[in-house]
Design a protein around this motif. Structure first.
Motif, PDB file in Angstrom:
ATOM      1  N   GLU A 156      -7.398  32.382   4.237  1.00  0.00           N
ATOM      2  CA  GLU A 156      -6.837  32.556   5.574  1.00  0.00           C
ATOM      3  C   GLU A 156      -6.342  33.989   5.706  1.00  0.00           C
ATOM      4  O   GLU A 156      -5.951  34.622   4.726  1.00  0.00           O
ATOM      5  N   TYR A 191      -8.754  29.709  -8.722  1.00  0.00           N
ATOM      6  CA  TYR A 191      -8.075  28.666  -7.937  1.00  0.00           C
ATOM      7  C   TYR A 191      -6.788  29.241  -7.370  1.00  0.00           C
ATOM      8  O   TYR A 191      -6.090  29.993  -8.048  1.00  0.00           O
ATOM      9  N   TYR A 192      -6.516  28.870  -6.140  1.00  0.00           N
ATOM     10  CA  TYR A 192      -5.294  29.282  -5.472  1.00  0.00           C
ATOM     11  C   TYR A 192      -4.854  28.121  -4.583  1.00  0.00           C
ATOM     12  O   TYR A 192      -5.625  27.683  -3.729  1.00  0.00           O
ATOM     13  N   LYS A 193      -3.652  27.634  -4.822  1.00  0.00           N
ATOM     14  CA  LYS A 193      -3.125  26.487  -4.086  1.00  0.00           C
ATOM     15  C   LYS A 193      -4.101  25.306  -4.115  1.00  0.00           C
ATOM     16  O   LYS A 193      -4.439  24.725  -3.091  1.00  0.00           O
ATOM     17  N   LYS A 194      -4.587  25.000  -5.315  1.00  0.00           N
ATOM     18  CA  LYS A 194      -5.469  23.858  -5.572  1.00  0.00           C
ATOM     19  C   LYS A 194      -6.816  23.939  -4.858  1.00  0.00           C
ATOM     20  O   LYS A 194      -7.504  22.942  -4.670  1.00  0.00           O
ATOM     21  N   GLN A 195      -7.210  25.146  -4.444  1.00  0.00           N
ATOM     22  CA  GLN A 195      -8.498  25.326  -3.781  1.00  0.00           C
ATOM     23  C   GLN A 195      -9.285  26.387  -4.537  1.00  0.00           C
ATOM     24  O   GLN A 195      -8.736  27.411  -4.943  1.00  0.00           O
ATOM     25  N   ARG A 196     -10.578  26.143  -4.733  1.00  0.00           N
ATOM     26  CA  ARG A 196     -11.433  27.074  -5.469  1.00  0.00           C
ATOM     27  C   ARG A 196     -12.002  28.121  -4.514  1.00  0.00           C
ATOM     28  O   ARG A 196     -12.495  27.797  -3.424  1.00  0.00           O
ATOM     29  N   TYR A 197     -11.950  29.372  -4.944  1.00  0.00           N
ATOM     30  CA  TYR A 197     -12.505  30.484  -4.196  1.00  0.00           C
ATOM     31  C   TYR A 197     -13.528  31.186  -5.073  1.00  0.00           C
ATOM     32  O   TYR A 197     -13.342  31.314  -6.283  1.00  0.00           O
ATOM     33  N   SER A 246     -14.510  33.848  -9.650  1.00  0.00           N
ATOM     34  CA  SER A 246     -13.976  32.609  -9.093  1.00  0.00           C
ATOM     35  C   SER A 246     -12.547  32.429  -9.588  1.00  0.00           C
ATOM     36  O   SER A 246     -12.166  32.969 -10.632  1.00  0.00           O
ATOM     37  N   THR A 266     -17.436  31.412  -0.912  1.00  0.00           N
ATOM     38  CA  THR A 266     -16.964  30.084  -0.509  1.00  0.00           C
ATOM     39  C   THR A 266     -15.476  30.161  -0.219  1.00  0.00           C
ATOM     40  O   THR A 266     -14.743  30.924  -0.846  1.00  0.00           O
ATOM     41  N   ASN A 267     -15.041  29.366   0.713  1.00  0.00           N
ATOM     42  CA  ASN A 267     -13.619  29.247   1.047  1.00  0.00           C
ATOM     43  C   ASN A 267     -12.945  30.595   1.273  1.00  0.00           C
ATOM     44  O   ASN A 267     -12.079  31.012   0.523  1.00  0.00           O
TER      45      ASN A 267
END
Length: 69
Positions: free
Chosen positions: A48, A24-30, A22, A44-45
């Motif tokens: 793009e 974080y990239y650009k305030k989004q968790r992957y 896991s 998850t997530n």
């Protein structure tokens, strides 16, 4: 830039390859699964398409550094 990268083995028997990761990239968790073959399965997530290659490359580098070093 990937931040707070973490990984742990998929299985209790650590001799069996495969890892959950896991970050974080650009305030989004992957999150995803990194397979022994180097295949990444996003759980998850999904990134793009425009960022997929860069993030995949960074995950590969981090896994090679931490797991296979």
């Amino acid at each position: 830039m990937i931040m707070h990268f973490q990984f742990k083995p998929l299985f209790d028997n650590k001799n069996i390859p495969g890892w959950n990761f896991s970050f974080y990239y650009k305030k989004q968790r992957y999150t995803g699964i990194y397979h022994q073959t180097g295949k990444i399965e996003w759980t998850t997530n999904t990134p793009e398409q425009a960022e997929m290659d860069a993030l995949t490359s960074q995950v590969h580098e981090l896994m090679l550094y931490h797991v296979y070093d």
